[in-house]
Design a protein around this motif. Structure first.
Motif, short mmCIF file in Angstrom:
data_model
loop_
_atom_site.label_atom_id
_atom_site.label_comp_id
_atom_site.label_asym_id
_atom_site.label_seq_id
_atom_site.Cartn_x
_atom_site.Cartn_y
_atom_site.Cartn_z
N CYS A 140 -10.10 -18.62 6.55
CA CYS A 140 -10.74 -19.56 5.59
C CYS A 140 -10.98 -18.84 4.26
N ASP A 143 -7.78 -17.95 2.34
CA ASP A 143 -7.19 -19.11 1.67
C ASP A 143 -7.81 -19.33 0.29
N PRO A 471 -8.84 -27.55 2.99
CA PRO A 471 -8.79 -26.13 2.62
C PRO A 471 -8.74 -25.93 1.11
N SER A 473 -6.76 -24.29 -0.56
CA SER A 473 -5.40 -24.36 -1.12
C SER A 473 -5.03 -25.80 -1.45
#
Ligand code: UTP
Length: 498
Positions: A140, A143, A471, A473
């Motif tokens: 996590c 990312d 996320p 990203s």
């Protein structure tokens, strides 16, 4: 350095009343004997009687309450009159992005804790945390770095990631990264270093416990140990070689943490009331009784610091203002920025050139924690698994460094956006469990998607009727999600990584 002799070690231990560490010496093979002696010789023995007296056999007095006042803070809503009032978020965000783009920022995660409340075997960063994907905490955070690098850095500029482990989980952590191909990061930009340890003491006698016949029981020396470990490990020297000026400090237990937050970095480095040494993020407390430390000003015009919930007088914990808001509402989010120069200074360096030479370490105060520590019974040589607290661990806390800043700022962040730590195993009444973490991830994704025009199915109670994971990203903040104009259908009961 010559090897320590049994006679000299025995004498040193006798002088501090800790000879029990040699109880099983005669039963050990030569290798273990040598290891035990070297281990004891590496301890700062002369400091032990004072620590036992001050922290183990006596409980330090709670905080002087009349001296505390709430800190002025930069409110999450930058148009609000709360805290220190409105401020120019866009300006500080732009300044933060300049720092990141110039390669002046490093990510730093403290991951040396034992995670005993969670009861997970292995480093906490390996714990599966993604609400849908089950990706581990380390993934996590990785990312975020990948997303920030993509969003803010020109080609060739990297955000290095320093990870503090402990001697107890260092090898496992490194192996986990290797097995997972560094979660997509360049392995040359991920650095690990172990923090120091402290002996664990018997709660009743102050004697150092044995974890094995030839090993004193030790515990990591707290997240405050990062100040010294950053220096002695060579991490600070490495940062200086890379041109890093500020360190974005986060814990490993929060998958929503903004590992790199341009707004916070910009405020830390450029706000007029910041000495750009160390800054803190707060989240409004969920309720008076929430077990979270609070950021407070110590004394009139005094320094900002953190008061642990257990040290906060009840009257202050529960005090409310005219509008019914908690007066001491600034929950410590355990997110900071520290300048490289400040860390050097805390270690006795001038903050000038050089780098790499270790100072004596900052004089951070110890905190006492009563814990269950498995140990060897001195009479039988058998291992004991205690069922109640039998030991005192001594730890230092990174936020105690705030007292050494000239002036430091506090920025508010929204819980639902950034704060979902995993501390305790699932249990009724626990608000920082894997389960609550997943719920907050879903709540955040749902709120952001709805602001971006996506319909999210909700139950009659108002909670999302789905499990969502968004996320970094995909989007680091709601604004960038809105800009993407996401078009998707979410059906009731869906489990989706957005
Ligand atoms: P916690 O205070 O939650 O401690 O750590 P913990 O060890 O993870 O969990 P418990 O108390 O045993 O249940 C907050 C952060 O500080 C790091 C942890 O890894 C976590 O990211 N930490 C804590 C260290 O790096 N070293 C330490 O000695 C203690």
């Amino acid at each position: 350095m010559s090897s320590p002799t049994l006679a000299s070690i025995r004498q040193s231990l006798a002088s501090i009343d800790q000879e029990q560490l040699l109880t099983f010496f005669d039963r050990l093979d030569a290798g273990k004997q040598a290891r035990l002696l070297a281990n004891i010789a590496s301890m700062n023995l002369s400091a032990i009687p004072g620590l036992v007296r001050e922290y183990v056999l006596t409980k330090p007095a709670a905080h002087g309450d009349s001296e505390l006042s709430p800190p002025a803070y930069y409110p999450a809503d930058c148009t609000s009159t709360a805290g220190r009032g409105a401020w120019d978020r866009a300006h500080f965000r732009a300044k933060g992005i300049e720092l990141i783009a110039a390669g002046h920022i490093a990510a730093f995660t403290v991951a040396g804790g034992q995670g005993s409340r969670l009861g997970f075997e292995g480093p906490k960063g390996c714990y599966p945390a993604g609400a849908v994907s089950n990706i581990p905490l380390f993934a996590c955070l990785a990312d975020w770095i990948i997303a920030a690098q993509r969003a803010f850095c020109p080609a060739g500029v990297r955000i290095p990631w320093y990870i503090m482990t402990s001697p107890l989980n260092d090898a496992q952590t490194r192996e986990f990264f290797k097995q997972n191909a560094y979660f997509g990061l360049d392995r040359h930009d991920v650095m690990f270093f172990p923090q120091g340890v402290m002996p664990s003491f018997d709660i009743a006698t102050g004697k150092i416990l044995l974890s094995d016949l030839h090993e004193p029981a030790v515990n990591p020396d707290g997240h405050g140990g990062s100040i010294r470990a950053l220096m002695v490990s060579g991490a600070i020297a490495d940062m200086k070689r890379r041109g890093v000026r500020h360190i974005s400090y986060t814990q490993i237990d929060n998958p929503l943490v903004r590992v790199i937050d341009p707004v916070f970095l910009g405020l830390h480095a450029f706000a007029p009331d910041s000495s750009a040494q160390m800054s803190s993020k707060m989240v409004a407390k969920a309720h008076a009784g929430e077990k979270v430390g609070v950021l407070a000003r110590m004394g009139a015009g005094g320094k900002i610091g953190v008061v642990e919930y257990s040290d906060m007088p009840r009257a202050l914990t529960e005090a409310v203002d005219a509008s019914g808001r908690l007066v001491f509402n600034a929950g410590n989010a355990a997110v900071h920025v520290l300048s490289v120069e400040f860390v050097e200074r805390l270690n006795g360096g001038g903050g000038g050139g050089g780098g790499g030479a270790a100072g004596q370490g900052a004089s951070m105060p110890y905190h006492r924690a009563e814990k269950k520590v498995p140990h060897i019974d001195l009479a039988s040589g058998q291992r004991v698994e205690p069922t109640s607290n039998n030991a005192v661990k001594l730890e230092t806390f990174v936020f105690d460094a705030l007292a050494m800043c000239e002036s430091s700022i506090v920025m508010e962040s929204l819980r639902v956006d950034e704060f979902a730590p995993i501390k305790n195993a699932t249990a009724p009444g626990v608000s920082d469990s894997p389960q609550t973490c997943r719920e907050i991830q879903t709540a955040r994704a749902a709120a952001w998607l709805e602001r971006a025009g996506v319909r999210v199915p909700r139950k009659a109670t108002g909670e999302p009727d789905c499990v969502l994971e968004l996320p970094p990203s995909t989007a680091m903040d709601v604004e960038s999600l809105i800009a993407q104009r996401p078009a998707m259908d979410i059906v009731a009961g869906a489990k989706i990584v957005v």
